[in-house]
Scaffold this motif. Structure first.
Motif, mmCIF file in Angstrom:
data_model
loop_
_atom_site.group_PDB
_atom_site.id
_atom_site.type_symbol
_atom_site.label_atom_id
_atom_site.label_comp_id
_atom_site.label_asym_id
_atom_site.label_seq_id
_atom_site.Cartn_x
_atom_site.Cartn_y
_atom_site.Cartn_z
ATOM 1 N N THR A 18 -30.369 62.704 33.383
ATOM 2 C CA THR A 18 -29.425 63.920 33.992
ATOM 3 C C THR A 18 -28.184 63.485 33.938
ATOM 4 O O THR A 18 -27.337 64.435 33.418
ATOM 5 C CB THR A 18 -29.890 64.178 35.484
ATOM 6 N N THR A 22 -23.737 64.878 31.803
ATOM 7 C CA THR A 22 -22.532 65.508 32.545
ATOM 8 C C THR A 22 -21.258 64.839 32.108
ATOM 9 O O THR A 22 -21.295 63.789 31.253
ATOM 10 C CB THR A 22 -22.777 65.353 34.014
ATOM 11 N N ALA A 182 -34.750 63.608 40.320
ATOM 12 C CA ALA A 182 -33.958 65.132 40.555
ATOM 13 C C ALA A 182 -33.230 65.226 41.800
ATOM 14 O O ALA A 182 -32.085 65.612 41.793
ATOM 15 C CB ALA A 182 -34.801 66.292 40.208
ATOM 16 N N ALA A 185 -30.375 62.440 41.703
ATOM 17 C CA ALA A 185 -29.265 62.935 40.630
ATOM 18 C C ALA A 185 -28.301 64.159 41.390
ATOM 19 O O ALA A 185 -27.326 64.021 41.348
ATOM 20 C CB ALA A 185 -30.009 63.443 39.453
#
Length: 293
Positions: A18, A22, A182, A185
């Protein structure tokens, strides 16, 4: 800057999946950079060394705002508490000297009620030490991982059985590591939270071993049953497979604590953050692993 420990481990690797998509600056601590995913090597700054080395950790924390800290297991450790403290000492020193603002730690359900719970008790000591630094802290509190079933791919495929110390009918929560990653993150990317808090990370259902076996039978399209193993036989098998006496006893103690209900959570605790059902996990992860075994 976000620092990720254990970047080649199950949780750290999935968190990085993840983060690398970004714009956030990412740094990892790793013994062997060659084991990193190529995307991570291209995108993240790498600090090579051990998480037990205070100089390595201090270097990695320089200029960092947020840290993901996962204590990796060592089945050959002579002392569970000593093993955990080896990792927590450098963490706390790095937090203090480098001014890290936020830490996300991987812990367990049962904090505040667990006693003599093996590895779980040791990880709660980590929580206490991290909080004593005053850092903003989120302790991710999980039950057992669905992914632990991958350790039994061979008996599931070739014997139609998986082994457990839990009595038949005892229902416990379980979660997928992808859901833990998830949640982690999301916290790492959120720079607004403060204070210290436990964060339950639960799957959407509690299941007994017989219910797990029924789901596996349906998804794998082959008969699978659960076989309970007495604690003494379980420990002996672990030692025979190379685990230290201390680590094996810790797993036995942890299992006993789970049987007495340390994974129970307060009524009304939200489970919406962890959507993966055991059936879905079996379809996505276990079935391909069994077919490939």
């Amino acid at each position: 800057m976000i620092v990720v420990s254990t970047p080649t481990g199950s949780i750290g690797r999935q968190v990085l999946d993840t983060l690398v998509d970004t714009d956030t600056a990412v740094r990892v601590i790793v013994r062997d950079p060659a084991r990193l995913d190529p995307r991570v090597r291209e995108r993240a700054e790498v600090v090579q060394g051990s998480m037990t080395d205070v100089d390595v950790v201090t270097s990695a924390f320089t200029g960092a705002d947020t840290v993901l800290w996962v204590v990796p297991p060592d089945p050959r450790a002579a002392s569970i508490a000593g093993h955990v403290l080896d990792f927590v000492g450098p963490l706390c020193a790095g937090i203090t000297t480098q001014g890290v603002r936020r830490v996300v730690g991987v812990s367990s359900l049962g904090r505040g009620i667990a006693r003599n719970a093996g590895q779980i008790s040791a990880i709660f000591a980590m929580d206490d030490l991290v909080e004593s630094t005053g850092v903003h802290y989120r302790s991710l509190c999980m039950p057992g991982f669905m992914d632990n079933m991958l350790r039994q791919v061979h008996p599931i495929r070739h014997q139609g059985v998986f082994y457990s110390t839990l009595p038949a009918g005892v229902r416990v929560p379980t979660c997928a590591t992808r859901d833990i990653a998830a949640v982690a993150a999301g916290l790492l990317l959120d720079d607004t939270w403060t204070g210290q808090q436990n964060v339950p990370v639960l799957g959407p259902e509690d299941l007994s071993d017989d219910e797990l076996a029924e789901i596996m039978t349906e998804v794998l399209q082959r008969p699978v049953r659960a076989q309970q193993v007495p604690a003494e036989a379980y420990k002996a098998s672990l030692v025979d497979h190379g685990l230290s006496d201390a680590w094996a006893q810790g797993l036995v103690d942890m299992s006993a604590a789970v049987q007495t209900g340390i994974y129970a959570v307060e009524p009304g605790t939200s489970r919406a953050a962890t959507p993966t059902t055991f059936r879905q996990w079996c379809t996505d992860v276990l079935r391909p692993a069994v077919l490939a075994a």
